[in-house]
Design a protein around this motif. Structure first.
Motif, PDB file in Angstrom:
ATOM      1  N   ASP A 153      60.821  -2.778 -14.773  1.00  0.00           N
ATOM      2  CA  ASP A 153      61.257  -1.168 -14.574  1.00  0.00           C
ATOM      3  C   ASP A 153      60.461  -0.698 -13.473  1.00  0.00           C
ATOM      4  OD1 ASP A 153      62.169   1.305 -14.643  1.00  0.00           O
ATOM      5  OD2 ASP A 153      62.305   1.538 -16.667  1.00  0.00           O
ATOM      6  N   SER A 154      59.701   0.491 -13.548  1.00  0.00           N
ATOM      7  CA  SER A 154      58.843   1.056 -12.494  1.00  0.00           C
ATOM      8  C   SER A 154      57.683   0.423 -12.377  1.00  0.00           C
ATOM      9  CB  SER A 154      58.605   2.537 -12.857  1.00  0.00           C
ATOM     10  OG  SER A 154      57.785   2.661 -13.820  1.00  0.00           O
ATOM     11  N   TYR A 155      57.010   0.528 -11.237  1.00  0.00           N
ATOM     12  CA  TYR A 155      55.664  -0.066 -10.750  1.00  0.00           C
ATOM     13  C   TYR A 155      54.787   0.580 -11.506  1.00  0.00           C
ATOM     14  CZ  TYR A 155      57.392  -2.935  -6.805  1.00  0.00           C
ATOM     15  OH  TYR A 155      58.064  -3.674  -6.274  1.00  0.00           O
ATOM     16  N   LEU A 156      54.721   1.868 -12.006  1.00  0.00           N
ATOM     17  CA  LEU A 156      54.000   2.631 -12.603  1.00  0.00           C
ATOM     18  C   LEU A 156      53.678   2.106 -14.039  1.00  0.00           C
ATOM     19  CD1 LEU A 156      51.808   4.761 -12.789  1.00  0.00           C
ATOM     20  CD2 LEU A 156      53.701   6.398 -13.255  1.00  0.00           C
ATOM     21  N   GLN A 157      54.963   1.852 -14.766  1.00  0.00           N
ATOM     22  CA  GLN A 157      54.997   1.347 -16.107  1.00  0.00           C
ATOM     23  C   GLN A 157      54.447  -0.093 -15.971  1.00  0.00           C
ATOM     24  OE1 GLN A 157      58.757  -0.440 -17.754  1.00  0.00           O
ATOM     25  NE2 GLN A 157      58.566   1.115 -19.094  1.00  0.00           N
ATOM     26  N   THR A 158      54.621  -0.747 -15.119  1.00  0.00           N
ATOM     27  CA  THR A 158      54.305  -2.087 -15.085  1.00  0.00           C
ATOM     28  C   THR A 158      52.524  -2.229 -15.116  1.00  0.00           C
ATOM     29  OG1 THR A 158      56.374  -2.973 -14.031  1.00  0.00           O
ATOM     30  CG2 THR A 158      54.323  -4.462 -13.955  1.00  0.00           C
ATOM     31  N   PHE A 159      52.188  -1.216 -14.160  1.00  0.00           N
ATOM     32  CA  PHE A 159      50.764  -1.281 -14.005  1.00  0.00           C
ATOM     33  C   PHE A 159      49.924  -0.771 -15.221  1.00  0.00           C
ATOM     34  CE2 PHE A 159      46.696   0.363 -12.449  1.00  0.00           C
ATOM     35  CZ  PHE A 159      46.547  -0.416 -11.456  1.00  0.00           C
ATOM     36  N   VAL A 160      50.556   0.093 -15.914  1.00  0.00           N
ATOM     37  CA  VAL A 160      49.920   0.769 -16.916  1.00  0.00           C
ATOM     38  C   VAL A 160      49.834  -0.444 -18.181  1.00  0.00           C
ATOM     39  CG1 VAL A 160      49.993   2.465 -18.831  1.00  0.00           C
ATOM     40  CG2 VAL A 160      50.116   2.963 -16.582  1.00  0.00           C
ATOM     41  N   VAL A 161      51.021  -1.022 -18.473  1.00  0.00           N
ATOM     42  CA  VAL A 161      51.185  -1.887 -19.438  1.00  0.00           C
ATOM     43  C   VAL A 161      50.182  -3.100 -19.165  1.00  0.00           C
ATOM     44  CG1 VAL A 161      52.529  -3.670 -20.635  1.00  0.00           C
ATOM     45  CG2 VAL A 161      53.548  -1.467 -20.092  1.00  0.00           C
ATOM     46  N   GLU A 162      50.218  -3.830 -17.689  1.00  0.00           N
ATOM     47  CA  GLU A 162      49.148  -4.638 -17.629  1.00  0.00           C
ATOM     48  C   GLU A 162      47.847  -4.411 -17.681  1.00  0.00           C
ATOM     49  OE1 GLU A 162      49.521  -7.849 -16.517  1.00  0.00           O
ATOM     50  OE2 GLU A 162      51.607  -8.080 -17.187  1.00  0.00           O
ATOM     51  N   PHE A 163      47.414  -3.116 -17.421  1.00  0.00           N
ATOM     52  CA  PHE A 163      46.121  -2.828 -17.607  1.00  0.00           C
ATOM     53  C   PHE A 163      45.632  -2.943 -18.978  1.00  0.00           C
ATOM     54  CE2 PHE A 163      43.148   0.538 -18.275  1.00  0.00           C
ATOM     55  CZ  PHE A 163      41.964   0.360 -17.611  1.00  0.00           C
ATOM     56  N   ILE A 164      46.479  -2.098 -19.957  1.00  0.00           N
ATOM     57  CA  ILE A 164      46.374  -2.016 -21.144  1.00  0.00           C
ATOM     58  C   ILE A 164      46.046  -3.481 -22.025  1.00  0.00           C
ATOM     59  CG2 ILE A 164      47.231  -1.269 -23.519  1.00  0.00           C
ATOM     60  CD1 ILE A 164      48.200   1.161 -22.175  1.00  0.00           C
ATOM     61  N   VAL A 199      52.389 -11.102 -25.128  1.00  0.00           N
ATOM     62  CA  VAL A 199      53.286 -11.652 -24.622  1.00  0.00           C
ATOM     63  C   VAL A 199      54.507 -11.062 -25.660  1.00  0.00           C
ATOM     64  CG1 VAL A 199      54.801 -13.515 -24.394  1.00  0.00           C
ATOM     65  CG2 VAL A 199      52.253 -13.711 -23.778  1.00  0.00           C
ATOM     66  N   MET A 200      54.513 -10.922 -26.897  1.00  0.00           N
ATOM     67  CA  MET A 200      55.533 -10.544 -27.686  1.00  0.00           C
ATOM     68  C   MET A 200      56.073  -9.356 -27.680  1.00  0.00           C
ATOM     69  SD  MET A 200      56.521 -12.707 -30.121  1.00  0.00           S
ATOM     70  CE  MET A 200      57.107 -11.627 -31.621  1.00  0.00           C
ATOM     71  N   PHE A 201      55.088  -8.212 -27.203  1.00  0.00           N
ATOM     72  CA  PHE A 201      55.475  -6.958 -26.851  1.00  0.00           C
ATOM     73  C   PHE A 201      55.801  -6.469 -25.498  1.00  0.00           C
ATOM     74  CE2 PHE A 201      51.093  -6.118 -27.412  1.00  0.00           C
ATOM     75  CZ  PHE A 201      50.778  -5.098 -26.185  1.00  0.00           C
ATOM     76  N   ALA A 202      54.972  -7.228 -24.667  1.00  0.00           N
ATOM     77  CA  ALA A 202      54.819  -6.850 -23.193  1.00  0.00           C
ATOM     78  C   ALA A 202      55.708  -7.776 -22.275  1.00  0.00           C
ATOM     79  CB  ALA A 202      53.485  -6.770 -22.606  1.00  0.00           C
ATOM     80  N   GLY A 203      55.792  -8.891 -22.858  1.00  0.00           N
ATOM     81  CA  GLY A 203      56.674  -9.857 -22.020  1.00  0.00           C
ATOM     82  C   GLY A 203      57.876  -9.239 -21.430  1.00  0.00           C
ATOM     83  N   PRO A 204      58.834  -8.712 -22.240  1.00  0.00           N
ATOM     84  CA  PRO A 204      60.206  -8.171 -21.601  1.00  0.00           C
ATOM     85  C   PRO A 204      59.893  -7.013 -20.759  1.00  0.00           C
ATOM     86  CG  PRO A 204      60.308  -8.416 -23.970  1.00  0.00           C
ATOM     87  CD  PRO A 204      58.860  -8.651 -23.644  1.00  0.00           C
ATOM     88  N   ILE A 205      58.821  -6.269 -20.639  1.00  0.00           N
ATOM     89  CA  ILE A 205      58.494  -5.526 -19.787  1.00  0.00           C
ATOM     90  C   ILE A 205      57.911  -5.831 -18.329  1.00  0.00           C
ATOM     91  CG2 ILE A 205      57.185  -3.046 -19.404  1.00  0.00           C
ATOM     92  CD1 ILE A 205      57.158  -2.758 -22.426  1.00  0.00           C
ATOM     93  N   THR A 206      56.754  -6.562 -18.496  1.00  0.00           N
ATOM     94  CA  THR A 206      56.013  -6.967 -17.125  1.00  0.00           C
ATOM     95  C   THR A 206      55.966  -8.616 -17.036  1.00  0.00           C
ATOM     96  OG1 THR A 206      53.900  -7.117 -18.182  1.00  0.00           O
ATOM     97  CG2 THR A 206      54.537  -4.827 -17.545  1.00  0.00           C
ATOM     98  N   GLY A 207      56.249  -9.172 -18.205  1.00  0.00           N
ATOM     99  CA  GLY A 207      56.041 -10.792 -18.174  1.00  0.00           C
ATOM    100  C   GLY A 207      54.737 -10.982 -18.668  1.00  0.00           C
ATOM    101  N   ALA A 208      54.134 -10.089 -19.270  1.00  0.00           N
ATOM    102  CA  ALA A 208      52.487 -10.357 -19.894  1.00  0.00           C
ATOM    103  C   ALA A 208      51.692 -11.399 -19.104  1.00  0.00           C
ATOM    104  CB  ALA A 208      52.915 -10.640 -21.253  1.00  0.00           C
TER     105      ALA A 208
END
Length: 275
Positions: A153-164, A199-208
Motif C-alpha cells: 500500500d502506501s510508503y507511509l504505512q510500510t514505513f510505520v509497520v516495518e519500524f514497529i 511475519v504472520m500479521f505484517a507479511g501481507p502488508i510489507t513482506g515483514a
C-alpha cells in the motif's frame, strides 16, 4: 559485546558484557566468544544469513510456483524456524546477528564494537545476495518469482509497520541476548517466535522484512528497487529504538553480582547456566 551464544557447559545460555557505569563485567561465555577469530565470525554471519534468506525466500518462491502449497502460515513458520535453528547453530560463534539493523543497534548501545560493524554488514548482505542468486538459478522460467519485499500500500504505512515490527524484534533480542536475568536456553526460540509472529500479521502488508539485508539481496539479484529505501531506513531506526527502550527498563537497584547471574529453567534440576 552481547551475543546469543552457547555456554561452555553444554546447553545454550547468553553471553554478555554488562556495563554498570564504568565497570564492565564479563562472564565465561563472553570470553569464549572473544576468543573466536574475527574471520570465523564473518564466515558464520555469511553462512547464517545465507541459510536464513535461502529457506525463507524458497518458501515464498515455492508457494507462488506450486499454487500455494506451503500457504502463508507455512511461510511464517519457515521464517521463524530458520531464525531459531541458525541462532542455535552459530550464535556461539558470531552472535547470530544476520541483520545489519541488529548489528547497528548493538553498536549504538555499546554492546558491539563499531570497528566490526562494516565487516558484519558486508557479510550479511553478501550472504543474502548469494542466497537470492541461488534461488534465482534454481527457480527460473515460469518459476522465477521475486522473493524480496515490496510495499502493498502506501510508503507511509510500510514505513510505520516495518519500524514497529523491528522495534518489537529488537526489544525481544535485547531481553534474551543482553540481559542475563533472562532464560538463556530459550533465546533462539524467543527470537524465532517473534519473527514468526511478525511475519504472520505484517507479511501481507510489507513482506515483514525487519532486516535491510533480507530486502537488499533479492532486490539486487532481481533488480526490483521499489520502496527499497524504506526497508533500509525503517528497520534500522526500529532496531535502535527497541534496544534503547529496553535499556531504560534493564537497570535495577539489585547488586551487580545478582544482575550478572544467568537465569536458567534447568536450575530446578540442579544445573545452572551461570559459570
Amino acid at each position: 559485546m552481547a551475543e546469543i551464544s552457547g555456554s561452555s557447559n553444554g546447553h545454550h545460555a547468553v553471553s554478555l558484557n554488562i556495563k554498570d557505569d564504568s565497570t564492565a563485567v564479563t562472564n565465561a561465555e563472553s570470553a569464549d566468544c572473544i576468543s573466536v577469530p574475527f574471520i570465523q565470525k564473518l564466515i558464520a554471519e555469511v553462512v547464517g544469513t545465507y541459510f536464513l534468506i535461502f529457506a525463507g525466500g524458497a518458501s515464498v518462491v515455492v508457494n507462488l510456483s506450486k499454487n500455494g502449497v506451503i500457504t502463508f502460515p507455512g511461510i511464517s513458520i519457515t521464517w521463524g524456524l530458520v531464525v531459531m535453528v541458525m541462532v542455535y547453530s552459530v550464535g556461539h560463534i558470531s552472535g547470530a546477528h544476520f541483520n545489519p539493523a541488529v548489528t547497528i543497534a548493538f553498536a549504538i548501545t555499546k554492546r558491539f564494537p563499531w570497528k566490526q560493524v562494516p565487516a558484519y554488514v558486508v557479510a550479511q548482505v553478501l550472504g543474502s545476495t548469494l542466497a537470492s542468486g541461488t534461488l534465482r538459478l534454481i527457480f527460473n522460467g515460469t518459476q522465477d518469482h521475486f522473493s524480496g519485499t515490496l510495499p502493498s500500500d502506501s510508503y507511509l504505512q510500510t514505513f510505520v509497520v516495518e519500524f514497529i515490527i523491528t522495534f518489537y524484534l529488537m526489544f525481544v533480542v535485547s531481553g534474551v541476548a543482553t540481559d542475563n536475568r533472562a532464560i538463556g536456553e530459550l533465546a533462539g526460540l524467543a527470537v524465532g517466535a517473534t519473527v514468526l509472529l511478525n511475519v504472520m500479521f505484517a507479511g501481507p502488508i510489507t513482506g515483514a522484512s525487519m532486516n535491510p539485508a533480507r530486502s537488499l539481496g533479492p532486490a539486487l539479484v532481481s533488480k526490483q528497487f521499489k520502496g527499497l529505501w524504506i526497508y533500509m531506513v525503517a528497520p534500522i531506526l526500529g532496531a535502535i529504538s527497541g534496544a534503547l527502550v529496553y535499556n531504560t527498563i534493564r537497570f535495577t537497584d539489585k547488586p551487580l553480582r545478582e544482575i550478572t547471574k544467568s537465569a536458567s529453567f534447568l536450575k530446578g534440576q540442579g544445573r545452572s547456566a551461570s559459570p
